[in-house]
Design a protein around this motif. Sequence first.
Motif, PDB file in Angstrom:
ATOM      1  N   TYR A  16       0.837  -1.203   0.000  1.00 23.11           N
ATOM      2  CA  TYR A  16       0.000   0.000   0.000  1.00 23.11           C
ATOM      3  C   TYR A  16       0.874   1.255   0.000  1.00 23.11           C
ATOM      4  O   TYR A  16       0.613   2.212  -0.740  1.00 23.11           O
ATOM      5  N   ARG A  17       1.920   1.255   0.832  1.00 25.55           N
ATOM      6  CA  ARG A  17       2.785   2.442   0.908  1.00 25.55           C
ATOM      7  C   ARG A  17       3.504   2.682  -0.419  1.00 25.55           C
ATOM      8  O   ARG A  17       3.667   3.824  -0.845  1.00 25.55           O
ATOM      9  N   GLU A  28      -5.013   8.100  -1.881  1.00 29.60           N
ATOM     10  CA  GLU A  28      -5.344   6.905  -1.106  1.00 29.60           C
ATOM     11  C   GLU A  28      -6.242   5.933  -1.871  1.00 29.60           C
ATOM     12  O   GLU A  28      -6.015   4.715  -1.846  1.00 29.60           O
ATOM     13  N   CYS A  86      -5.293   2.111  -2.787  1.00 26.54           N
ATOM     14  CA  CYS A  86      -6.069   0.948  -2.339  1.00 26.54           C
ATOM     15  C   CYS A  86      -6.425   0.063  -3.538  1.00 26.54           C
ATOM     16  O   CYS A  86      -6.309  -1.168  -3.474  1.00 26.54           O
ATOM     17  N   THR A 143      -3.405  -1.871  -4.715  1.00 34.68           N
ATOM     18  CA  THR A 143      -3.065  -2.960  -3.795  1.00 34.68           C
ATOM     19  C   THR A 143      -4.040  -4.123  -3.976  1.00 34.68           C
ATOM     20  O   THR A 143      -3.636  -5.294  -4.034  1.00 34.68           O
ATOM     21  N   GLN A 144      -5.317  -3.781  -4.093  1.00 38.42           N
ATOM     22  CA  GLN A 144      -6.316  -4.836  -4.308  1.00 38.42           C
ATOM     23  C   GLN A 144      -6.087  -5.559  -5.633  1.00 38.42           C
ATOM     24  O   GLN A 144      -6.169  -6.786  -5.706  1.00 38.42           O
TER      25      GLN A 144
END
Lengths: 245, 185
Positions: free
Chosen positions: B18-19, B28, B32, B35-36
Motif C-alpha cells: 500500500y505504501r 489513497e 487501495c 493494492t487490491q
Amino acid sequence: MDKQEAKLLLQALRPAQLDASQPVIAEVLAMVEKDSELKAWWEAQQSFDLKVSAKLREIQVPDELRSMILAGRKIEQFRPQPHFSWWLAAAAAVAILCVAGTLRQVSLYGPLAKNDYAHAALTLLNHDHPELAMISSDHEKIVAWLKERSAPLGAMPDKMASLQPIGCQKYDVHGHAVTLICFVLAGGAEAHLFMVDKQALNDPPPNNVPQYNQMDEWATASWSDGTMTFMLATTAGPDALKQLL
Amino acid sequence: MHSLDFEEIVDRFYPMLYRFALSLARNEADACDLTQQTFSVWASKGHLLRDASKVKSWLFTTLYREFISNRRREMRWPKEELSEVENELPVALPETVDVLESAQVMEALQSIDETFRAPLVLFYLQEHSYEEIGKILEIPTGTVMSRLSRGKQKLQQAFLRLQAPTDSNIIRMPMRKATGGPLRG
C-alpha cells in the motif's frame, strides 16, 4: 574505485547488505575506514536514510483495506469457470472418442466413461498449471474450503496426508462436481488428486485397488473408496504414485 | 510452491505494498485499488510461482506493472549510467527529516519524478536490495544506483522546500488598529 564511485555504491547499500565477503563491498568499506570525509558523509547518509524509512513506515494503512482485499478474493472465487478449460476438456474428450472409432453419445449429465472423465480431468491440469481458487499449505483450511462449497470429499490415503498441499479447486466436468487438490511431492514435483462421486462414472475403478495408467505425460492411479472415486496424477512417473498408495 | 496461504500473504505484505502504491498513485483511493488489484492477480496467477521465496518480489513487480498498465501510457525510462550522475553527491542532512511528519515525507516523495520515486520508495521500504529493485523495475543495477543518488538529492530538496517559509505557511498576525483607547458608543 574512486571516491565518487564509492559514494554511489554506499548510498545504495543498507546495513543488512554489508557483506564484506563480496570484493566490491570489502573495497568500499576499506575506503571508508581510511577516509574520514567519506566516513562522515556515509554516516550522515545512513542517518538520513534510516529516518526517512522510519517515517515511511509510520504511514497509516486504511483500516478497511485488508477486509476489502479478502472480500475481493471471495468474490473472485464465485466467478464461473473460464470457458477455456471447459471447451478444452470437451474437445479432448471428443477427440479421443473419434480416434478410438467408438463414437458414443456422451450425455452432459449422465454417467461418464472412466477414460473420458480421466482425459477431461487431465486437461484441467493445463500442463501442470491448474487454476486453483484456494491457495494454502494447510490441509484443514483446504478441507474447510471444499466443505463450504459442498465439493466431493473422500478419505485420502494415509501417506498423502503428510504431503504439503498447494491448493484446491472445485470444477464442473460434464455436469459432475469434481474436486482437485494439488500437492508437492518430496522431489519438488506436483501430484494432483481428483475426487468425484462414484456414481458419476459408469465404469468406476475397483475399491481400494489402484489401477495405474499412463496418458501422454501423465502417470495416473485410479481407485474407488466408499462412495467416492479418486484419480491421482503426476508427471513424476508411476513410481512416485506407487510410493503414495 | 507456496508455504503460505492467501490470507497470510495479504497480512505479511499489504501494508508495504500500500505504501509503495501510495507513493506511485499519489492518492489513497488509487493506492487501495492498486493494492487490491495486485492481490487479485496473485489470487488467479500466484499458483504459477514455483518459488515461495519470490512472493514478495512478485507482488511488488505486479503492483508496479499494474500501475504502469493503469496509467495507459508508455513509459520510456531515460537511460542513465553512472557517469551521468552529478559529479558531487551532497552531504545528507538528517535533521531535515526530524521536523517532518510522516505524511509530509510521503508528500515530498510524491513530488519527485516517477523515474526516481519508484526506486527510492522501494529502497526506503527496506524490503529490497538494489539488485532486487532493478529486477522489479526491470532496469540495470547501475541505473538503480544512479536513480537512488539523484532521487535522494531531489528528496532532500523537497524536504527543504517543505520547511522553507512560503506565503501559504507563514502565519500572519492579525493587524491591530492603532487606537487611542476603547471606542465608546
